[in-house]
Structures are given as structure tokens and as C-alpha cells.
Scaffold this motif. Structure first.
Motif, PDB file in Angstrom:
ATOM      1  N   HIS A  13       0.839  -1.197   0.000  1.00  0.00           N
ATOM      2  CA  HIS A  13       0.000   0.000   0.000  1.00  0.00           C
ATOM      3  C   HIS A  13       0.873   1.246   0.000  1.00  0.00           C
ATOM      4  O   HIS A  13       1.988   1.251   0.514  1.00  0.00           O
ATOM      5  CB  HIS A  13      -0.937   0.004   1.205  1.00  0.00           C
ATOM      6  N   LEU A  14       0.344   2.293  -0.610  1.00  0.00           N
ATOM      7  CA  LEU A  14       1.125   3.503  -0.810  1.00  0.00           C
ATOM      8  C   LEU A  14       0.580   4.713  -0.055  1.00  0.00           C
ATOM      9  O   LEU A  14       1.284   5.697   0.104  1.00  0.00           O
ATOM     10  CB  LEU A  14       1.174   3.850  -2.307  1.00  0.00           C
ATOM     11  N   TYR A  15      -0.682   4.617   0.368  1.00  0.00           N
ATOM     12  CA  TYR A  15      -1.335   5.746   1.024  1.00  0.00           C
ATOM     13  C   TYR A  15      -1.624   5.364   2.462  1.00  0.00           C
ATOM     14  O   TYR A  15      -2.141   4.278   2.734  1.00  0.00           O
ATOM     15  CB  TYR A  15      -2.632   6.119   0.298  1.00  0.00           C
TER      16      TYR A  15
ATOM     17  N   TYR B 122       1.374  10.430   1.715  1.00  0.00           N
ATOM     18  CA  TYR B 122       1.754   9.739   0.490  1.00  0.00           C
ATOM     19  C   TYR B 122       3.098  10.258   0.034  1.00  0.00           C
ATOM     20  O   TYR B 122       3.367  11.464   0.092  1.00  0.00           O
ATOM     21  CB  TYR B 122       0.693   9.960  -0.604  1.00  0.00           C
ATOM     22  N   ASN B 123       3.925   9.362  -0.402  1.00  0.00           N
ATOM     23  CA  ASN B 123       5.224   9.747  -0.968  1.00  0.00           C
ATOM     24  C   ASN B 123       6.019  10.588   0.023  1.00  0.00           C
ATOM     25  O   ASN B 123       6.624  11.612  -0.339  1.00  0.00           O
ATOM     26  CB  ASN B 123       5.005  10.495  -2.284  1.00  0.00           C
TER      27      ASN B 123
ATOM     28  N   LYS C 170      -4.216   1.007  -1.350  1.00  0.00           N
ATOM     29  CA  LYS C 170      -3.261   0.679  -2.398  1.00  0.00           C
ATOM     30  C   LYS C 170      -3.019   1.865  -3.323  1.00  0.00           C
ATOM     31  O   LYS C 170      -1.905   2.163  -3.699  1.00  0.00           O
ATOM     32  CB  LYS C 170      -3.785  -0.521  -3.179  1.00  0.00           C
ATOM     33  N   ARG C 171      -4.091   2.523  -3.669  1.00  0.00           N
ATOM     34  CA  ARG C 171      -3.945   3.636  -4.598  1.00  0.00           C
ATOM     35  C   ARG C 171      -5.192   4.500  -4.537  1.00  0.00           C
ATOM     36  O   ARG C 171      -6.185   4.145  -3.920  1.00  0.00           O
ATOM     37  CB  ARG C 171      -3.721   3.144  -6.016  1.00  0.00           C
ATOM     38  N   GLN C 172      -5.124   5.626  -5.168  1.00  0.00           N
ATOM     39  CA  GLN C 172      -6.273   6.527  -5.301  1.00  0.00           C
ATOM     40  C   GLN C 172      -7.043   6.163  -6.554  1.00  0.00           C
ATOM     41  O   GLN C 172      -6.923   5.077  -7.086  1.00  0.00           O
ATOM     42  CB  GLN C 172      -5.780   7.961  -5.399  1.00  0.00           C
TER      43      GLN C 172
ATOM     44  N   THR D 159     -10.459   4.862  -4.428  1.00  0.00           N
ATOM     45  CA  THR D 159     -10.598   5.834  -3.346  1.00  0.00           C
ATOM     46  C   THR D 159     -11.620   5.362  -2.334  1.00  0.00           C
ATOM     47  O   THR D 159     -12.713   4.958  -2.675  1.00  0.00           O
ATOM     48  CB  THR D 159     -11.024   7.194  -3.910  1.00  0.00           C
TER      49      THR D 159
END
Lengths: 116, 113
Positions: free
Chosen positions: A29-31, A50-51, A96-98, A102
Motif C-alpha cells: 500500500h502507498l497511502y 503519500y510519498n 493501495k492507490r487513489q 478511493t
């Protein structure tokens, strides 16, 4: 099944003390997010990450709060000087992602913070 | 305008009955409406979700009905079971806002034998 894990499950602290709540999000997961739930009330958004930077934060997330992803796996919430009204269940979540996904957040079991 | 209003606050349903929980929103920019189920001592878990391009979504015993013009959506639990006893939260978000969910106030459902 992968899950979001949080530690500690319960922490009791004195008003004015610093508290760090830890979370290990799902590995791909990234967020990452923190939400809180005051006893008997609704779940409230605190911050998204994020990031390696904050994407969005609520008005609750003031200068007393900070988040960090220190080592690529842990995601922490720090409260610098706790107040009585910080007593709540704090939930970490990840996604996992937007985009189309979402809102598909996976929540941990929460860390209950009690400020005396 | 960011609020999501949820009712009822609590609900008691007999086993086999239909549980209905309602939510209303104000912000027309919301375009994702999930329902979360929370058992005591646990975090919320995604149950079912809908986007406003459909009026109904069904997954097993759980159905979301969505009324875009009225800005309302509801969760129906058919053939309610004691294991469904939990707190249910509706929520809403805007695509692209990093999954910032706005939650309703929750409904405590108790399914009796």
C-alpha cells in the motif's frame, strides 16, 4: 490475509506527555492515514500521507500532531503534548492507490489513548 | 457541507428480519459511498460501497440503495443474523482526495434471536 497492525493497543499517559503511536501498513500500500474515534462518536479523519509527505490534514491535526514514515515500513503518529481531549481510539489505515479505489481503506484495530 | 447524517442511532431487529440504515449527505462533490462495519474493539472494515452512477448494489445479504437526486443512500441487511450485530458507519469521499472519508455518526445494530 495482510492486515494493518498497530501498537500499542492501549496507552495511558499524563497530560503534557509525548505519545507515539505506531502502525505497520499493508506492505504494497502507498497511502497511509490516521483517523480517530472518541468513545461513542464517529470516526474522524486526521491526516493522509503519500510519498513521504502529508497529502491532506484536518483541522484537528494541529501543530501538536506529526506523522512520519521513518523506515519504509512503520508509520507513526506523534502527539507532542497530550491534552485530556486527545483521549480516543486512533486508527491507522492504508490503501493501495487513489482513483477508482478511493475510499477502500484497510483499518488497523486501533490504539486506545487515555490521557489523565 | 461536509457532513454525512446517519440514522437511526441504534436499531434492534429480530433474526431473519431486514435492517435498514439511512444516510444523507450535502456535498454533491462526493462520488464514493462506502459502508463500514465495526465490531467492538476492532477497526472499521469495508462492507460494501457504491458510486453514484448506479442506484443499487447488492453483495450477498447486503444492498446499498442510492438516490442521487435526494442525496441519500441506505444499507439494507436482508435475513439479519446475530453475527451482524455491530456498529455500521456510512461514509463519503471525493475521488482524488487521498481517501479522506467523512463518516456518519454510526448505527449500533443488535440482532436478537
Amino acid at each position: 490475509e495482510p492486515e494493518v497492525t498497530q501498537t500499542p493497543s492501549h496507552q495511558v499517559t499524563q497530560m503534557g506527555q509525548e505519545v507515539i503511536l505506531r502502525c505497520v501498513p499493508i506492505s504494497n500500500h502507498l497511502y497511509f492515514y490516521w483517523y480517530r474515534q472518541i468513545l461513542g462518536q464517529k470516526v474522524e479523519f486526521l491526516v493522509s500521507f503519500y510519498n513521504n509527505e502529508i497529502s491532506e490534514k484536518s483541522e484537528i491535526f494541529d501543530d501538536q500532531f506529526s506523522v512520519e514514515r521513518p523506515d519504509g515500513s512503520n508509520f507513526t503518529l506523534k502527539i507532542r503534548s497530550t491534552k485530556l481531549e486527545d483521549s480516543a481510539m486512533y486508527f491507522c489505515a492504508s490503501s493501495k492507490r487513489q482513483g477508482l479505489d478511493t475510499g477502500e481503506l484497510f483499518f488497523g484495530e486501533g490504539s486506545r489513548l487515555t490521557v489523565l | 457541507q461536509q457532513q454525512v447524517k446517519q440514522s437511526p442511532q441504534s436499531l434492534i431487529v429480530q433474526k431473519g428480519g431486514i435492517s435498514i440504515i439511512n444516510c444523507a449527505y450535502e456535498n454533491t462533490a462526493f462520488d464514493y459511498f462506502p459502508w463500514y462495519q465495526q465490531f467492538p474493539g476492532k477497526g472499521p472494515a469495508l462492507l460494501i460501497a457504491i458510486r453514484p452512477d448506479v442506484s443499487e448494489k447488492k453483495e450477498g445479504r447486503f444492498t446499498i440503495s442510492f438516490n442521487k437526486s435526494a442525496k441519500q443512500f441506505s444499507l439494507h441487511i436482508m435475513d439479519s443474523q446475530p453475527g451482524d450485530s455491530a456498529t455500521y458507519f456510512c461514509a463519503a469521499s471525493i475521488t482524488g482526495t487521498a481517501s479522506k472519508l467523512t463518516f456518519g455518526t454510526g448505527t449500533r445494530l443488535q440482532v436478537t434471536l
